[in-house]
Design an enzyme around this catalytic site. Structure first.
Site, PDB file in Angstrom:
ATOM      1  N   GLU A  38     -15.681  25.531   5.370  1.00 32.26           N
ATOM      2  CA  GLU A  38     -14.371  25.749   4.728  1.00 32.26           C
ATOM      3  C   GLU A  38     -14.200  24.795   3.545  1.00 32.26           C
ATOM      4  O   GLU A  38     -13.630  25.168   2.515  1.00 32.26           O
ATOM      5  CB  GLU A  38     -13.225  25.562   5.732  1.00 32.26           C
ATOM      6  CG  GLU A  38     -13.156  26.610   6.835  1.00 32.26           C
ATOM      7  CD  GLU A  38     -12.880  28.037   6.347  1.00 32.26           C
ATOM      8  OE1 GLU A  38     -12.448  28.202   5.187  1.00 32.26           O
ATOM      9  OE2 GLU A  38     -13.099  28.977   7.119  1.00 32.26           O
ATOM     10  N   TRP A  65     -15.524  33.514   0.354  1.00 32.58           N
ATOM     11  CA  TRP A  65     -16.124  33.304   1.663  1.00 32.58           C
ATOM     12  C   TRP A  65     -17.458  34.036   1.776  1.00 32.58           C
ATOM     13  O   TRP A  65     -18.381  33.568   2.458  1.00 32.58           O
ATOM     14  CB  TRP A  65     -15.157  33.728   2.776  1.00 32.58           C
ATOM     15  CG  TRP A  65     -15.713  33.443   4.129  1.00 32.58           C
ATOM     16  CD1 TRP A  65     -16.134  34.329   5.056  1.00 32.58           C
ATOM     17  CD2 TRP A  65     -15.955  32.129   4.693  1.00 32.58           C
ATOM     18  NE1 TRP A  65     -16.621  33.664   6.161  1.00 32.58           N
ATOM     19  CE2 TRP A  65     -16.516  32.324   5.961  1.00 32.58           C
ATOM     20  CE3 TRP A  65     -15.739  30.832   4.237  1.00 32.58           C
ATOM     21  CZ2 TRP A  65     -16.878  31.261   6.791  1.00 32.58           C
ATOM     22  CZ3 TRP A  65     -16.106  29.760   5.061  1.00 32.58           C
ATOM     23  CH2 TRP A  65     -16.663  29.994   6.327  1.00 32.58           C
ATOM     24  N   TYR A  96     -19.003  39.088  10.456  1.00 31.67           N
ATOM     25  CA  TYR A  96     -18.316  37.814  10.652  1.00 31.67           C
ATOM     26  C   TYR A  96     -16.909  38.056  11.206  1.00 31.67           C
ATOM     27  O   TYR A  96     -16.472  37.382  12.144  1.00 31.67           O
ATOM     28  CB  TYR A  96     -18.244  37.047   9.325  1.00 31.67           C
ATOM     29  CG  TYR A  96     -17.470  35.753   9.411  1.00 31.67           C
ATOM     30  CD1 TYR A  96     -18.009  34.648  10.052  1.00 31.67           C
ATOM     31  CD2 TYR A  96     -16.182  35.657   8.886  1.00 31.67           C
ATOM     32  CE1 TYR A  96     -17.292  33.468  10.159  1.00 31.67           C
ATOM     33  CE2 TYR A  96     -15.459  34.479   8.985  1.00 31.67           C
ATOM     34  CZ  TYR A  96     -16.023  33.388   9.620  1.00 31.67           C
ATOM     35  OH  TYR A  96     -15.297  32.226   9.736  1.00 31.67           O
TER      36      TYR A  96
END
Ligand SMILES: [Zn+2]
Length: 184
Positions: free
Chosen positions: A38, A46, A16
């Site tokens: 988000e 995350w 990522y």
């Protein structure tokens, strides 16, 4: 080759970091996906969100806002019963409201126009108060446009992920790569 410290958390985080984070995105579905993820990330890690991303894509029809605005109570329950995503009723409802906000606002314009469609260099090295001051007017912009759960932390993370802000650490190889690609 140096990378941002956070990228070493897992293999998924590394990919990522190298391929997606901070790469300019200018399609509504991509922007909406980043904003939504988000929002769901708030309070979690995350890497948790990344692991669940495919399930989110399935449940939210690849973040097609025209489909999401049609979600009804049945859809809400379908999502609340899917263990593969992050089951948070308030965040799911906010996502449906945000899809509706995308009908009245062009998310591409809303995101990029204040920056003249240019990537700005990161504020990572600045202190937290500077970031808070910086993000304030954009939070107002998004809230005035009808978007929900777009507080300072979430919106700043969104700007980082969609490439409005290049917040790779200065000695991370992606910092320079992104700067160079944007100029090219
Ligand atoms: Zn980096």
């Amino acid at each position: 080759m140096k990378r941002c410290a956070w990228s070493s958390d897992s293999a998924e985080m590394l990919v990522y970091h190298d391929k997606e984070w901070g790469v300019p995105k200018q399609k509504v579905s991509e922007l909406f996906e980043c904003l939504t993820l988000e929002i769901f990330q708030a309070g979690l890690s995350w890497s948790t969100v990344l692991r669940k991303r495919e399930a989110f894509r399935d449940d939210f029809y690849d973040f097609d806002v025209e489909k999401i605005i049609q979600f009804n109570d049945e859809d809400l329950e379908r999502l609340m019963n899917d263990e593969a995503i992050i089951r948070n009723r308030a965040k799911i409802i906010a996502t449906i409201q945000n899809a509706k906000a995308c009908m009245n606002n062009d998310l591409v314009q809303l995101t990029w126009k204040p920056f003249d469609f240019m990537q700005m260099d990161g504020l990572n090295d600045n202190n937290k108060n500077d970031i808070k001051e910086f993000i304030k007017p954009y939070v107002k912009l998004f809230k005035d446009a009808g978007f929900k759960r777009v507080g300072p932390t979430t919106l700043y993370s969104y700007f980082q992920s969609v490439g409005v802000i290049n917040d790779h650490e200065i000695d991370c190889f992606r910092h320079k790569e992104l700067n160079d690609s944007f100029k090219a």
